[in-house]
Design a protein around this motif. Structure first.
Motif, short mmCIF file in Angstrom:
data_model
loop_
_atom_site.label_atom_id
_atom_site.label_comp_id
_atom_site.label_asym_id
_atom_site.label_seq_id
_atom_site.Cartn_x
_atom_site.Cartn_y
_atom_site.Cartn_z
N UNK A 10 10.19 -5.19 5.29
CA UNK A 10 10.38 -3.77 5.76
C UNK A 10 9.30 -2.87 4.78
N UNK A 11 9.66 -3.31 3.61
CA UNK A 11 8.86 -2.65 2.74
C UNK A 11 7.30 -2.78 2.72
N UNK A 12 6.73 -4.12 3.18
CA UNK A 12 5.52 -4.31 3.58
C UNK A 12 5.13 -3.63 4.57
N UNK A 13 5.95 -3.61 5.87
CA UNK A 13 5.37 -3.03 6.89
C UNK A 13 5.40 -1.43 6.88
N UNK A 14 6.42 -0.99 6.15
CA UNK A 14 6.41 0.48 5.75
C UNK A 14 4.97 0.91 4.83
N UNK A 15 4.51 0.01 4.07
CA UNK A 15 3.32 0.19 3.20
C UNK A 15 1.88 0.25 4.39
N UNK A 16 2.09 -0.69 5.27
CA UNK A 16 0.90 -0.63 6.16
C UNK A 16 1.14 0.32 7.23
N UNK A 17 2.22 0.96 7.63
CA UNK A 17 2.34 1.94 8.69
C UNK A 17 2.02 3.24 7.93
N UNK A 18 2.16 3.28 6.48
CA UNK A 18 1.84 4.61 5.79
C UNK A 18 0.34 5.09 5.77
N UNK A 19 -0.55 4.07 6.37
CA UNK A 19 -1.80 4.52 6.40
C UNK A 19 -2.27 4.50 7.87
N UNK A 20 -1.14 4.98 8.81
CA UNK A 20 -1.45 5.18 9.99
C UNK A 20 -2.28 6.63 10.17
N UNK A 21 -2.12 7.56 9.35
CA UNK A 21 -2.93 8.69 9.15
C UNK A 21 -4.02 8.64 8.25
N UNK A 22 -4.99 9.44 8.40
CA UNK A 22 -6.11 9.16 7.46
C UNK A 22 -5.93 9.11 5.89
N UNK A 23 -6.46 8.10 5.31
CA UNK A 23 -6.22 7.88 3.90
C UNK A 23 -7.63 8.35 3.31
N UNK A 24 -7.40 9.16 2.09
CA UNK A 24 -8.71 9.77 1.36
C UNK A 24 -8.42 9.20 0.11
N UNK A 26 -9.93 6.47 -1.31
CA UNK A 26 -11.32 6.08 -1.55
C UNK A 26 -12.26 7.24 -1.34
N UNK A 27 -12.71 7.88 -2.44
CA UNK A 27 -13.72 8.97 -2.18
C UNK A 27 -14.42 8.76 -0.95
N UNK A 28 -14.50 9.79 0.07
CA UNK A 28 -15.70 9.80 1.01
C UNK A 28 -15.13 8.88 2.18
N UNK A 355 -4.96 -8.75 0.66
CA UNK A 355 -5.56 -9.53 -0.39
C UNK A 355 -4.34 -10.14 -1.21
N UNK A 356 -4.61 -10.91 -2.26
CA UNK A 356 -3.70 -11.49 -3.11
C UNK A 356 -4.12 -11.05 -4.53
N UNK A 357 -4.34 -9.89 -4.75
CA UNK A 357 -4.50 -9.22 -6.24
C UNK A 357 -3.52 -8.28 -6.50
N UNK A 358 -2.31 -8.63 -5.92
CA UNK A 358 -1.18 -7.59 -6.25
C UNK A 358 -1.43 -6.22 -5.44
N UNK A 359 -0.36 -5.42 -5.74
CA UNK A 359 -0.32 -4.04 -5.05
C UNK A 359 -1.20 -3.21 -5.73
N UNK A 360 -2.61 -3.37 -5.60
CA UNK A 360 -3.30 -2.49 -6.32
C UNK A 360 -3.85 -1.13 -5.74
N UNK A 361 -4.43 -0.17 -6.21
CA UNK A 361 -4.89 0.98 -5.62
C UNK A 361 -6.61 0.73 -5.05
N UNK A 362 -6.80 1.37 -3.95
CA UNK A 362 -6.24 2.60 -3.40
C UNK A 362 -5.25 2.29 -2.48
N UNK A 363 -5.07 1.03 -1.86
CA UNK A 363 -4.36 0.90 -0.40
C UNK A 363 -3.51 0.01 -0.75
N UNK A 364 -2.64 -0.27 -1.94
CA UNK A 364 -1.72 -1.10 -2.26
C UNK A 364 -1.77 -2.36 -1.97
#
Length: 399
Positions: A10-24, A26-28, A355-364
């Motif tokens: 559920x947490x994983x799906x919540x994280x992916x769903x969180x980007x359903x709106x534009x995510x800024x 990453x600059x630009x 990816x498999x590099x942990x929950x790193x920024x900018x998109x967890x």
């Protein structure tokens, strides 16, 4: 345990769903997710070159969810440990003329499960050397040096001892932990083989696909990359059909295990994106075009790879793919999971990738790759045979 797994999903799906709106973040760039498929949470391969295993097991975990099974975390190190043993036997048989390293491919996982079964992560974390995450900086050297010592001892034309496999296995036991013959999971007792058989998926349902011209299309060939120690085969299709397979898979709800090259300048770890930019000369005004023409090659490259905003990308051809592969510009250096689609603020389509590099920024721990990047830099993909368009499957002789 079951509740924990569902909470993690559920947490994983919540994280992916969180980007359903534009995510800024990453600059630009502002991405809007279009279609996101269920996956298990992002993991961390840490200091190990085992992306091939992490990405493929994440792929199989998503397949289990699609098949109606419970979310679970399969043991990466179970596969890696068995892979090291299988690879060691082949390395010795070939007198060291094999790439003995941490890398591998998707078929290493499916073939490994066929041969050795599989266990949940909780049963076999495989971290028996004092760290909480994989760290192979010592292990890889120890394993390779042991095998090379065995080969060196055989140079005197004496037969190999009957002990070398036991010795190698003892090292694996020391670093990964002893292999369980039976275990209990969710109140039931299993062997690794019976647990694999209990899963709602079958390893024979998965195939590898690629697209190169040095072999005939609609045939199978052993893909010539160093990490293909198993000499696994891929089905060869034209570029447009490889891309059609990816798109069809996602549309039908199947994720894609993706082997690719992330050594390109168009891949940015800090921005979380992969693109193949090209100067938009037609879109430039006369003054802009004149200014561009006066830039040095170094200045042009710097301008193209600023990642300050979406722009024009190269049109990828079959010939470009082949030349990059033949010139070693495209290498098999990373594996990830394509698990969705998205668009940028201009409406340009992208693939969303876990990816498999942990929950790193900018998109967890998730990334966005343009279609030109995937078309250009894919070495191979693994998909469920049911995800392949019927007309392509027929050409490949798949049922």
């Amino acid at each position: 345990m079951k509740n924990i797994l569902f909470s993690a999903l559920a947490l994983c799906l919540a994280l992916t769903a969180a980007a359903q709106t534009p995510d800024n973040n990453a600059s630009g760039y502002a991405f809007t997710d279009v279609k996101i498929l269920p996956t298990t949470p992002v993991k961390d391969q840490s200091r190990s070159g085992t992306c091939w295993c992490f990405s493929t097991l994440s792929f199989l975990e998503s397949e289990i969810i699609k098949a109606g099974g419970e979310p679970m975390h399969l043991s990466e190190m179970w596969i890696v440990r068995h892979s090291f043993m299988d690879k060691a036997e082949k390395y010795i048989r070939l007198h060291g003329s094999l790439n003995f390293a941490e890398g591998g491919a998707s078929h290493d996982v499916t073939e490994g499960i066929k041969a050795h079964g599989i266990v949940p992560f909780e049963v076999y974390p495989g971290l028996n050397y004092g760290t909480e995450k994989p760290d192979f900086h010592e292990l890889s050297v120890v394993l390779k040096d042991y095998l090379d010592a065995v080969l060196k001892a055989s140079e005197s034309n004496k037969p190999l001892s009957t002990a070398w496999k036991r010795g190698f296995n003892a090292i694996l036991d020391a670093y990964f932990g002893e292999l369980p013959e039976t275990f209990t999971y969710e109140g039931k007792e299993y062997t690794p083989e019976s647990f694999a058989a209990s899963l709602p998926i079958r390893m024979d349902d998965y195939v590898d696909i690629s697209s190169f011209t040095h072999h005939p299309f609609y045939t199978r060939f052993i893909i010539e990359v160093p990490d293909n120690w198993m000499w696994g085969e891929v089905y060869n299709v034209p570029l447009d059909e490889m891309m059609a397979i990816i798109d069809n898979a996602l549309e039908k709800g199947y994720t894609v295990s993706w082997g690719t090259d992330v050594s390109e300048k168009g891949f940015s770890r800090t921005k979380g994106i992969g693109v193949i930019p090209e100067a938009d000369l037609e879109g430039m005004s006369g003054t802009e075009a004149e200014r561009w023409g006066k830039l040095t090659d170094k200045e042009k490259e710097a301008a193209l790879y600023k990642f300050d905003k979406p722009g024009k990308e190269r049109t990828i051809t079959q010939q470009m793919r082949q030349e990059a592969f033949d010139n070693f510009e495209t290498t098999d250096d990373h594996g990830m999971l394509i698990m969705g689609t998205a668009t940028d603020q201009n409406g340009t389509p992208y693939y969303k990738v876990q990816n498999s590099w942990n929950t790193v920024e900018p998109y967890d721990g998730f990334w966005y790759f343009s279609k030109p990047f995937v078309a250009y830099k894919t070495t191979s993909i693994m998909v469920n045979k049911q995800a392949i368009p019927k007309e392509i499957a027929k050409k490949l002789g798949l049922k």
